[in-house]
Design a protein around this motif. Structure first.
Motif, PDB file in Angstrom:
ATOM      1  N   THR A 185      -6.767  46.020  13.909  1.00 24.46           N
ATOM      2  CA  THR A 185      -6.529  44.692  14.476  1.00 24.46           C
ATOM      3  C   THR A 185      -5.207  44.773  15.241  1.00 24.46           C
ATOM      4  O   THR A 185      -4.508  45.785  15.190  1.00 24.46           O
ATOM      5  CB  THR A 185      -6.418  43.594  13.391  1.00 24.46           C
ATOM      6  OG1 THR A 185      -5.140  43.699  12.749  1.00 24.46           O
ATOM      7  CG2 THR A 185      -7.528  43.714  12.352  1.00 24.46           C
ATOM      8  N   GLU A 186      -4.842  43.690  15.915  1.00 21.89           N
ATOM      9  CA  GLU A 186      -3.574  43.695  16.640  1.00 21.89           C
ATOM     10  C   GLU A 186      -2.367  43.709  15.707  1.00 21.89           C
ATOM     11  O   GLU A 186      -1.233  43.922  16.146  1.00 21.89           O
ATOM     12  CB  GLU A 186      -3.480  42.489  17.582  1.00 21.89           C
ATOM     13  CG  GLU A 186      -3.462  41.133  16.898  1.00 21.89           C
ATOM     14  CD  GLU A 186      -4.856  40.542  16.778  1.00 21.89           C
ATOM     15  OE1 GLU A 186      -4.972  39.295  16.842  1.00 21.89           O
ATOM     16  OE2 GLU A 186      -5.824  41.318  16.602  1.00 21.89           O
ATOM     17  N   TYR A 187      -2.609  43.503  14.393  1.00 20.54           N
ATOM     18  CA  TYR A 187      -1.517  43.493  13.420  1.00 20.54           C
ATOM     19  C   TYR A 187      -1.333  44.837  12.715  1.00 20.54           C
ATOM     20  O   TYR A 187      -0.378  45.015  11.957  1.00 20.54           O
ATOM     21  CB  TYR A 187      -1.760  42.408  12.372  1.00 20.54           C
ATOM     22  CG  TYR A 187      -1.914  41.028  12.954  1.00 20.54           C
ATOM     23  CD1 TYR A 187      -0.804  40.301  13.382  1.00 20.54           C
ATOM     24  CD2 TYR A 187      -3.174  40.446  13.090  1.00 20.54           C
ATOM     25  CE1 TYR A 187      -0.952  39.036  13.933  1.00 20.54           C
ATOM     26  CE2 TYR A 187      -3.321  39.171  13.638  1.00 20.54           C
ATOM     27  CZ  TYR A 187      -2.208  38.477  14.056  1.00 20.54           C
ATOM     28  OH  TYR A 187      -2.346  37.228  14.593  1.00 20.54           O
ATOM     29  N   THR A 188      -2.239  45.775  12.924  1.00 21.08           N
ATOM     30  CA  THR A 188      -2.148  47.076  12.257  1.00 21.08           C
ATOM     31  C   THR A 188      -0.883  47.811  12.685  1.00 21.08           C
ATOM     32  O   THR A 188      -0.574  47.871  13.875  1.00 21.08           O
ATOM     33  CB  THR A 188      -3.372  47.942  12.608  1.00 21.08           C
ATOM     34  OG1 THR A 188      -4.573  47.221  12.328  1.00 21.08           O
ATOM     35  CG2 THR A 188      -3.369  49.230  11.793  1.00 21.08           C
ATOM     36  N   ILE A 189      -0.177  48.374  11.708  1.00 22.61           N
ATOM     37  CA  ILE A 189       1.009  49.183  12.013  1.00 22.61           C
ATOM     38  C   ILE A 189       0.533  50.554  12.478  1.00 22.61           C
ATOM     39  O   ILE A 189      -0.089  51.305  11.712  1.00 22.61           O
ATOM     40  CB  ILE A 189       1.917  49.313  10.781  1.00 22.61           C
ATOM     41  CG1 ILE A 189       2.415  47.935  10.331  1.00 22.61           C
ATOM     42  CG2 ILE A 189       3.103  50.238  11.079  1.00 22.61           C
ATOM     43  CD1 ILE A 189       3.197  47.955   9.029  1.00 22.61           C
ATOM     44  N   THR A 190       0.818  50.890  13.730  1.00 23.07           N
ATOM     45  CA  THR A 190       0.359  52.159  14.292  1.00 23.07           C
ATOM     46  C   THR A 190       1.508  53.106  14.638  1.00 23.07           C
ATOM     47  O   THR A 190       1.274  54.281  14.918  1.00 23.07           O
ATOM     48  CB  THR A 190      -0.470  51.907  15.565  1.00 23.07           C
ATOM     49  OG1 THR A 190       0.336  51.207  16.518  1.00 23.07           O
ATOM     50  CG2 THR A 190      -1.710  51.076  15.253  1.00 23.07           C
ATOM     51  N   ASP A 191       2.732  52.619  14.633  1.00 24.34           N
ATOM     52  CA  ASP A 191       3.892  53.453  14.951  1.00 24.34           C
ATOM     53  C   ASP A 191       4.370  54.168  13.689  1.00 24.34           C
ATOM     54  O   ASP A 191       4.668  53.516  12.673  1.00 24.34           O
ATOM     55  CB  ASP A 191       5.025  52.589  15.512  1.00 24.34           C
ATOM     56  CG  ASP A 191       6.291  53.404  15.738  1.00 24.34           C
ATOM     57  OD1 ASP A 191       6.262  54.304  16.593  1.00 24.34           O
ATOM     58  OD2 ASP A 191       7.286  53.144  15.048  1.00 24.34           O
ATOM     59  N   PRO A 192       4.447  55.512  13.690  1.00 24.71           N
ATOM     60  CA  PRO A 192       4.833  56.245  12.473  1.00 24.71           C
ATOM     61  C   PRO A 192       6.181  55.827  11.906  1.00 24.71           C
ATOM     62  O   PRO A 192       6.321  55.699  10.674  1.00 24.71           O
ATOM     63  CB  PRO A 192       4.856  57.707  12.943  1.00 24.71           C
ATOM     64  CG  PRO A 192       3.863  57.752  14.065  1.00 24.71           C
ATOM     65  CD  PRO A 192       4.023  56.428  14.768  1.00 24.71           C
ATOM     66  N   ALA A 193       7.187  55.599  12.761  1.00 24.16           N
ATOM     67  CA  ALA A 193       8.509  55.218  12.258  1.00 24.16           C
ATOM     68  C   ALA A 193       8.456  53.855  11.567  1.00 24.16           C
ATOM     69  O   ALA A 193       9.046  53.656  10.497  1.00 24.16           O
ATOM     70  CB  ALA A 193       9.507  55.189  13.411  1.00 24.16           C
ATOM     71  N   THR A 194       7.748  52.916  12.172  1.00 23.47           N
ATOM     72  CA  THR A 194       7.605  51.589  11.561  1.00 23.47           C
ATOM     73  C   THR A 194       6.848  51.677  10.247  1.00 23.47           C
ATOM     74  O   THR A 194       7.186  51.005   9.260  1.00 23.47           O
ATOM     75  CB  THR A 194       6.882  50.639  12.525  1.00 23.47           C
ATOM     76  OG1 THR A 194       7.572  50.600  13.767  1.00 23.47           O
ATOM     77  CG2 THR A 194       6.785  49.236  11.953  1.00 23.47           C
ATOM     78  N   PHE A 195       5.816  52.533  10.214  1.00 23.35           N
ATOM     79  CA  PHE A 195       5.017  52.690   8.998  1.00 23.35           C
ATOM     80  C   PHE A 195       5.856  53.282   7.878  1.00 23.35           C
ATOM     81  O   PHE A 195       5.805  52.817   6.736  1.00 23.35           O
ATOM     82  CB  PHE A 195       3.809  53.578   9.295  1.00 23.35           C
ATOM     83  CG  PHE A 195       2.915  53.791   8.114  1.00 23.35           C
ATOM     84  CD1 PHE A 195       2.141  52.759   7.613  1.00 23.35           C
ATOM     85  CD2 PHE A 195       2.843  55.031   7.491  1.00 23.35           C
ATOM     86  CE1 PHE A 195       1.308  52.945   6.522  1.00 23.35           C
ATOM     87  CE2 PHE A 195       2.017  55.227   6.402  1.00 23.35           C
ATOM     88  CZ  PHE A 195       1.250  54.186   5.920  1.00 23.35           C
ATOM     89  N   ARG A 196       6.660  54.316   8.197  1.00 21.95           N
ATOM     90  CA  ARG A 196       7.512  54.923   7.163  1.00 21.95           C
ATOM     91  C   ARG A 196       8.550  53.922   6.654  1.00 21.95           C
ATOM     92  O   ARG A 196       8.861  53.893   5.455  1.00 21.95           O
ATOM     93  CB  ARG A 196       8.192  56.175   7.723  1.00 21.95           C
ATOM     94  CG  ARG A 196       7.237  57.334   7.986  1.00 21.95           C
ATOM     95  CD  ARG A 196       7.999  58.589   8.368  1.00 21.95           C
ATOM     96  NE  ARG A 196       7.114  59.720   8.596  1.00 21.95           N
ATOM     97  CZ  ARG A 196       6.772  60.173   9.802  1.00 21.95           C
ATOM     98  NH1 ARG A 196       7.252  59.586  10.897  1.00 21.95           N
ATOM     99  NH2 ARG A 196       5.962  61.212   9.922  1.00 21.95           N
ATOM    100  N   ALA A 197       9.071  53.092   7.557  1.00 17.53           N
ATOM    101  CA  ALA A 197      10.024  52.056   7.127  1.00 17.53           C
ATOM    102  C   ALA A 197       9.357  51.045   6.204  1.00 17.53           C
ATOM    103  O   ALA A 197       9.960  50.581   5.224  1.00 17.53           O
ATOM    104  CB  ALA A 197      10.612  51.352   8.353  1.00 17.53           C
ATOM    105  N   GLU A 198       8.097  50.734   6.497  1.00 14.31           N
ATOM    106  CA  GLU A 198       7.333  49.812   5.636  1.00 14.31           C
ATOM    107  C   GLU A 198       7.184  50.398   4.238  1.00 14.31           C
ATOM    108  O   GLU A 198       7.363  49.698   3.232  1.00 14.31           O
ATOM    109  CB  GLU A 198       5.958  49.563   6.266  1.00 14.31           C
ATOM    110  CG  GLU A 198       5.006  48.764   5.409  1.00 14.31           C
ATOM    111  CD  GLU A 198       5.054  47.283   5.677  1.00 14.31           C
ATOM    112  OE1 GLU A 198       4.157  46.571   5.195  1.00 14.31           O
ATOM    113  OE2 GLU A 198       5.984  46.830   6.353  1.00 14.31           O
ATOM    114  N   LEU A 199       6.861  51.683   4.155  1.00 13.34           N
ATOM    115  CA  LEU A 199       6.707  52.324   2.844  1.00 13.34           C
ATOM    116  C   LEU A 199       8.035  52.359   2.089  1.00 13.34           C
ATOM    117  O   LEU A 199       8.062  52.195   0.865  1.00 13.34           O
ATOM    118  CB  LEU A 199       6.159  53.742   3.011  1.00 13.34           C
ATOM    119  CG  LEU A 199       4.758  53.878   3.611  1.00 13.34           C
ATOM    120  CD1 LEU A 199       4.301  55.332   3.570  1.00 13.34           C
ATOM    121  CD2 LEU A 199       3.750  52.973   2.903  1.00 13.34           C
ATOM    122  N   GLY A 200       9.140  52.562   2.819  1.00 12.35           N
ATOM    123  CA  GLY A 200      10.447  52.536   2.174  1.00 12.35           C
ATOM    124  C   GLY A 200      10.756  51.180   1.571  1.00 12.35           C
ATOM    125  O   GLY A 200      11.295  51.081   0.456  1.00 12.35           O
TER     126      GLY A 200
END
Length: 278
Positions: A185-200
């Motif tokens: 969807t348009e809300y899916t996190i697709t940027d690796p840096a943003t995704f890693r920050a989310e997991l942190g």
């Protein structure tokens, strides 16, 4: 002089099967599996005509194969309609071995507690490679369109339960990033840096969110259930329609239930160790 009939000079017509549609090259096993997949995609029962349409089979072939599957307890007949049979669920329990079955049994009371506290749809999921598998689900009173089904797999990176598990499993998280983060969807996190920050952030707070990242209109909040080795063995989530879902409200209930579930997992591990020593 010989006399020829007018039709004797006509070119030979090809057989009917060679004109237009090519014959179906699928084996009977292929066709039976297509029927099972069509039934798995259906919530509830479905009739023969609709099954035939979805499977690309003739109605007579569909009816014949359903009879074979029914005799083997792979499907059940309900009036004139059909649904998946109990034998398939027994087989499904064995797909990931006895560990998942034991976890599901041990954590069911805690999943029920979570449902009582929230009255929303709740899930129990485990991580398999870079996907999550839903091993249990209790539907809430208020219907919400949700892609989750018991036994279904979804990409872990775009689900709350998946992110809750990936946050504490570095290797799986990096494998998910390397495999790519396609946009659902348009809300899916697709940027690796943003995704890693989310997991942190999830590691710091212990709470994961799916903000319409897997499906439009669906919001989820999840927590991991930790095993004795300090790694997550499963995750709980609460899901609801985004327009009315207050994510923060369910965090205390999730933390409370996850704490008790973690104690139950530790007790299960101790019992298994004791049995191995006997």
């Amino acid at each position: 002089m010989s006399v020829h009939s007018p039709t004797s000079e006509r070119p030979h017509s090809p057989p009917r099967s060679a004109v237009g549609v090519l014959p179906d090259q699928r084996t009977a096993v292929d066709k039976a599996l297509v029927l099972l997949k069509s039934l798995a995609d259906q919530d509830g029962e479905i009739g023969v005509s609709e099954l035939a349409r979805r499977s690309g089979l003739t109605k007579s072939t569909t009816f014949r194969l359903l009879g074979i599957l029914q005799r083997n307890d792979m499907v059940e007949r309900v009036g004139s309609d059909y649904r998946l049979g109990a034998r398939l669920f027994d087989i499904g329990d064995r797909v990931y071995g006895p560990v998942s079955a034991q976890l599901r049994e041990r954590l069911l009371p805690h999943l029920a507690d979570l449902y009582v506290l929230t009255q929303e749809t709740v899930h129990l999921a485990v991580l398999r490679d870079t996907d999550i598998v839903y091993v249990n689900k209790i539907h809430g009173h208020r219907a919400t369109r949700c892609p989750s089904r018991i036994g279904a797999r979804l990409p872990a990176y775009c689900t709350a339960v998946g992110k809750a598990l990936l946050a504490f499993d570095h290797d799986a998280a990096e494998a998910a990033v390397l495999a790519g983060l396609p946009r659902l969807t348009e809300y899916t996190i697709t940027d690796p840096a943003t995704f890693r920050a989310e997991l942190g952030h999830i590691r710091r707070t212990g709470i994961a969110y799916d903000r319409q990242e897997a499906a439009h209109g669906l919001t989820c909040v999840a927590v991991p259930i930790m095993g004795p080795a300090g790694r997550p063995v499963a995750a709980f989530s609460v899901a609801g329609a985004d327009h009315r879902f207050d994510k923060a409200r369910f965090a205390p209930a999730l933390r409370r239930v996850a704490y008790e579930a973690t104690r139950a997992v530790a007790a299960l591990a101790r019992a298994q160790q004791a049995t191995a020593l006997i």
